[in-house]
Design a protein around this motif. Structure first.
Motif, PDB file in Angstrom:
ATOM      1  N   LYS A 214      -2.201  13.830 -20.776  1.00 38.45           N
ATOM      2  CA  LYS A 214      -2.889  13.112 -19.720  1.00 38.45           C
ATOM      3  C   LYS A 214      -2.676  13.889 -18.703  1.00 38.45           C
ATOM      4  CE  LYS A 214       0.725   9.909 -18.505  1.00 38.45           C
ATOM      5  NZ  LYS A 214       1.217   8.565 -18.579  1.00 38.45           N
ATOM      6  N   VAL A 215      -3.479  13.462 -17.586  1.00 36.01           N
ATOM      7  CA  VAL A 215      -3.443  14.119 -16.286  1.00 36.01           C
ATOM      8  C   VAL A 215      -3.730  13.125 -15.466  1.00 36.01           C
ATOM      9  CG1 VAL A 215      -4.682  15.897 -14.491  1.00 36.01           C
ATOM     10  CG2 VAL A 215      -4.326  16.471 -16.951  1.00 36.01           C
ATOM     11  N   ASP A 216      -2.755  12.788 -14.589  1.00 37.48           N
ATOM     12  CA  ASP A 216      -2.436  11.611 -13.576  1.00 37.48           C
ATOM     13  C   ASP A 216      -1.340  12.021 -12.777  1.00 37.48           C
ATOM     14  OD1 ASP A 216      -0.291  11.069 -14.845  1.00 37.48           O
ATOM     15  OD2 ASP A 216      -1.184   9.203 -15.837  1.00 37.48           O
ATOM     16  N   ALA A 217      -1.145  10.967 -11.729  1.00 44.06           N
ATOM     17  CA  ALA A 217       0.071  11.388 -10.681  1.00 44.06           C
ATOM     18  C   ALA A 217       1.334  11.546 -11.523  1.00 44.06           C
ATOM     19  CB  ALA A 217       0.104  10.065  -9.700  1.00 44.06           C
ATOM     20  N   ASP A 218       1.594  11.070 -12.723  1.00 47.36           N
ATOM     21  CA  ASP A 218       2.825  11.420 -13.519  1.00 47.36           C
ATOM     22  C   ASP A 218       3.085  12.684 -13.701  1.00 47.36           C
ATOM     23  OD1 ASP A 218       3.060   8.693 -13.184  1.00 47.36           O
ATOM     24  OD2 ASP A 218       2.837   8.234 -15.405  1.00 47.36           O
ATOM     25  N   LEU A 219       2.063  13.772 -13.936  1.00 46.67           N
ATOM     26  CA  LEU A 219       2.173  15.008 -14.031  1.00 46.67           C
ATOM     27  C   LEU A 219       2.598  15.861 -12.680  1.00 46.67           C
ATOM     28  CD1 LEU A 219       1.792  17.181 -16.222  1.00 46.67           C
ATOM     29  CD2 LEU A 219      -0.472  17.368 -15.827  1.00 46.67           C
ATOM     30  N   ARG A 220       2.396  15.382 -11.753  1.00 44.54           N
ATOM     31  CA  ARG A 220       2.596  16.090 -10.455  1.00 44.54           C
ATOM     32  C   ARG A 220       3.846  16.609 -10.291  1.00 44.54           C
ATOM     33  NH1 ARG A 220      -1.274  16.310  -6.430  1.00 44.54           N
ATOM     34  NH2 ARG A 220      -3.054  14.850  -6.693  1.00 44.54           N
ATOM     35  N   PRO A 221       4.862  15.835 -10.588  1.00 47.46           N
ATOM     36  CA  PRO A 221       6.360  16.302 -10.512  1.00 47.46           C
ATOM     37  C   PRO A 221       6.641  17.594 -11.499  1.00 47.46           C
ATOM     38  CG  PRO A 221       6.365  13.787 -10.592  1.00 47.46           C
ATOM     39  CD  PRO A 221       4.847  14.259 -10.908  1.00 47.46           C
ATOM     40  N   ALA A 222       6.208  17.410 -12.466  1.00 46.96           N
ATOM     41  CA  ALA A 222       6.362  18.634 -13.560  1.00 46.96           C
ATOM     42  C   ALA A 222       5.740  19.753 -12.848  1.00 46.96           C
ATOM     43  CB  ALA A 222       5.705  18.351 -14.911  1.00 46.96           C
ATOM     44  N   LEU A 223       4.270  19.668 -12.370  1.00 49.34           N
ATOM     45  CA  LEU A 223       3.818  21.095 -11.800  1.00 49.34           C
ATOM     46  C   LEU A 223       4.577  21.415 -10.582  1.00 49.34           C
ATOM     47  CD1 LEU A 223      -0.017  19.684 -12.027  1.00 49.34           C
ATOM     48  CD2 LEU A 223       1.438  21.000 -13.829  1.00 49.34           C
ATOM     49  N   ARG A 224       5.142  20.448  -9.682  1.00 50.55           N
ATOM     50  CA  ARG A 224       5.687  21.020  -8.392  1.00 50.55           C
ATOM     51  C   ARG A 224       6.780  21.631  -9.104  1.00 50.55           C
ATOM     52  NH1 ARG A 224       4.964  15.079  -5.922  1.00 50.55           N
ATOM     53  NH2 ARG A 224       2.910  15.594  -5.044  1.00 50.55           N
ATOM     54  N   ALA A 225       7.564  21.091  -9.950  1.00 48.68           N
ATOM     55  CA  ALA A 225       8.826  22.022 -10.397  1.00 48.68           C
ATOM     56  C   ALA A 225       8.755  23.534 -11.045  1.00 48.68           C
ATOM     57  CB  ALA A 225       9.752  21.074 -11.265  1.00 48.68           C
ATOM     58  N   SER A 226       7.432  23.857 -11.368  1.00 47.25           N
ATOM     59  CA  SER A 226       7.045  24.742 -12.287  1.00 47.25           C
ATOM     60  C   SER A 226       6.772  26.394 -11.669  1.00 47.25           C
ATOM     61  CB  SER A 226       5.881  24.548 -13.145  1.00 47.25           C
ATOM     62  OG  SER A 226       5.954  23.304 -13.803  1.00 47.25           O
ATOM     63  N   ASP A 227       7.257  27.004 -12.013  1.00 50.26           N
ATOM     64  CA  ASP A 227       6.945  28.618 -11.953  1.00 50.26           C
ATOM     65  C   ASP A 227       5.532  29.089 -12.326  1.00 50.26           C
ATOM     66  OD1 ASP A 227       9.144  29.339 -10.245  1.00 50.26           O
ATOM     67  OD2 ASP A 227      10.233  28.797 -12.139  1.00 50.26           O
ATOM     68  N   LEU A 228       5.308  28.363 -13.579  1.00 49.10           N
ATOM     69  CA  LEU A 228       4.052  28.673 -14.370  1.00 49.10           C
ATOM     70  C   LEU A 228       3.499  27.590 -15.053  1.00 49.10           C
ATOM     71  CD1 LEU A 228       2.070  31.192 -15.316  1.00 49.10           C
ATOM     72  CD2 LEU A 228       3.476  31.464 -17.126  1.00 49.10           C
ATOM     73  N   VAL A 229       2.310  27.300 -14.964  1.00 50.77           N
ATOM     74  CA  VAL A 229       1.695  26.311 -15.793  1.00 50.77           C
ATOM     75  C   VAL A 229       0.795  26.801 -17.015  1.00 50.77           C
ATOM     76  CG1 VAL A 229       0.349  24.328 -15.884  1.00 50.77           C
ATOM     77  CG2 VAL A 229       1.765  24.426 -14.052  1.00 50.77           C
ATOM     78  N   LEU A 230       1.259  26.436 -18.094  1.00 51.68           N
ATOM     79  CA  LEU A 230       0.404  26.954 -19.448  1.00 51.68           C
ATOM     80  C   LEU A 230      -0.539  25.992 -19.850  1.00 51.68           C
ATOM     81  CD1 LEU A 230       2.947  28.607 -21.797  1.00 51.68           C
ATOM     82  CD2 LEU A 230       1.346  29.832 -20.199  1.00 51.68           C
ATOM     83  N   VAL A 231      -1.818  26.336 -19.926  1.00 52.35           N
ATOM     84  CA  VAL A 231      -2.764  25.343 -20.230  1.00 52.35           C
ATOM     85  C   VAL A 231      -3.343  25.696 -21.774  1.00 52.35           C
ATOM     86  CG1 VAL A 231      -4.813  24.111 -19.765  1.00 52.35           C
ATOM     87  CG2 VAL A 231      -3.432  25.128 -17.872  1.00 52.35           C
ATOM     88  N   PRO A 232      -3.073  25.218 -22.914  1.00 53.19           N
ATOM     89  CA  PRO A 232      -3.436  25.334 -24.156  1.00 53.19           C
ATOM     90  C   PRO A 232      -4.994  24.977 -24.080  1.00 53.19           C
ATOM     91  CG  PRO A 232      -1.273  24.425 -24.407  1.00 53.19           C
ATOM     92  CD  PRO A 232      -1.795  24.182 -23.055  1.00 53.19           C
ATOM     93  N   VAL A 233      -5.848  25.687 -24.763  1.00 51.77           N
ATOM     94  CA  VAL A 233      -7.140  25.404 -25.113  1.00 51.77           C
ATOM     95  C   VAL A 233      -7.447  25.530 -26.568  1.00 51.77           C
ATOM     96  CG1 VAL A 233      -9.451  25.616 -24.397  1.00 51.77           C
ATOM     97  CG2 VAL A 233      -7.980  25.733 -22.721  1.00 51.77           C
TER      98      VAL A 233
END
Length: 211
Positions: free
Chosen positions: A93-112
């Motif tokens: 899911k993509v909502d406010a709950d995802l923001r902390p994980a993104l902020r902590a990341s050097d890279l975000v992998l997005v599988p498609v």
């Protein structure tokens, strides 16, 4: 020197987030890197994989932890002091709950996975990562290279103007089989999957600044 945090995120379920996270973890471990896994998905698939690995009686070769969405930052800070690479699996899911994980990341992998529905789901992840100023890398997963749908999806991703891994992961039963055994595909012997995962590991480390 602290480790690098790589978060795997996608709004649509079934995109292969957990599969990619665990196979990269095994690939990095086999290269001599210290690895930690952080599962923030309530489904706990990554945790089940890890426990299956532990119950085999062998050294799992990596650390494992869980966190709620809002505990991600604390756990990442702790784990990256112990590991070269921290891989974070997130809920579909993509909502406010995802923001902390993104902020902590050097890279975000997005599988498609190769369907237009997956591409549509990807845009919101990319938008949120962009707002957080995080580097992203799209990974085409469960693809049949050369098919019309694979070509169309690759073109749509290119039109979005985001980075995409050159490595494409094939639609192979071995990924599900290995997961169920608490293994990565690299621990299932040599096959077409081995160079795929090794090549993706190279690209991910380079994109995260850990290569």
């Amino acid at each position: 020197m602290s480790g690098h945090v790589i978060t795997v995120a996608q709004q649509k379920g079934g995109s292969g987030k957990t599969t990619i996270a665990l196979n990269l973890a095994v690939a990095f471990h086999r290269r001599g890197l210290t690895v930690a896994l952080l599962d923030t998905d309530p489904q706990g698939s990554l945790g089940r994989w890890f426990m299956t690995r532990v119950e085999s009686g062998e050294d799992p070769g990596m650390e494992f932890s869980t966190a709620s969405a809002w505990g991600v930052s604390y756990e990442c800070d702790k784990l990256k002091r112990q590991a070269d690479v921290v891989l974070v699996d997130t809920p579909p899911k993509v909502d406010a709950d995802l923001r902390p994980a993104l902020r902590a990341s050097d890279l975000v992998l997005v599988p498609v996975a190769t369907s237009q529905v997956d591409v549509w789901a990807t845009e919101s992840v990319l938008d949120l990562a962009g707002r957080e100023g995080r580097e992203t890398l799209v990974v085409l997963n469960r693809a049949r290279p050369g098919t019309r749908i694979a070509i169309e999806v690759a073109q749509t991703i290119a039109d979005l103007g985001v980075a995409r891994a050159q490595t494409i992961l094939g639609n192979r039963v071995v990924y599900a089989e290995a997961l169920g055994q608490g293994k990565g595909v690299l621990e299932r012997g040599k096959g077409a999957w081995a160079p795929e995962i090794e090549a993706l590991a190279d690209e991910v480390l380079a994109a995260a600044g850990a290569g």
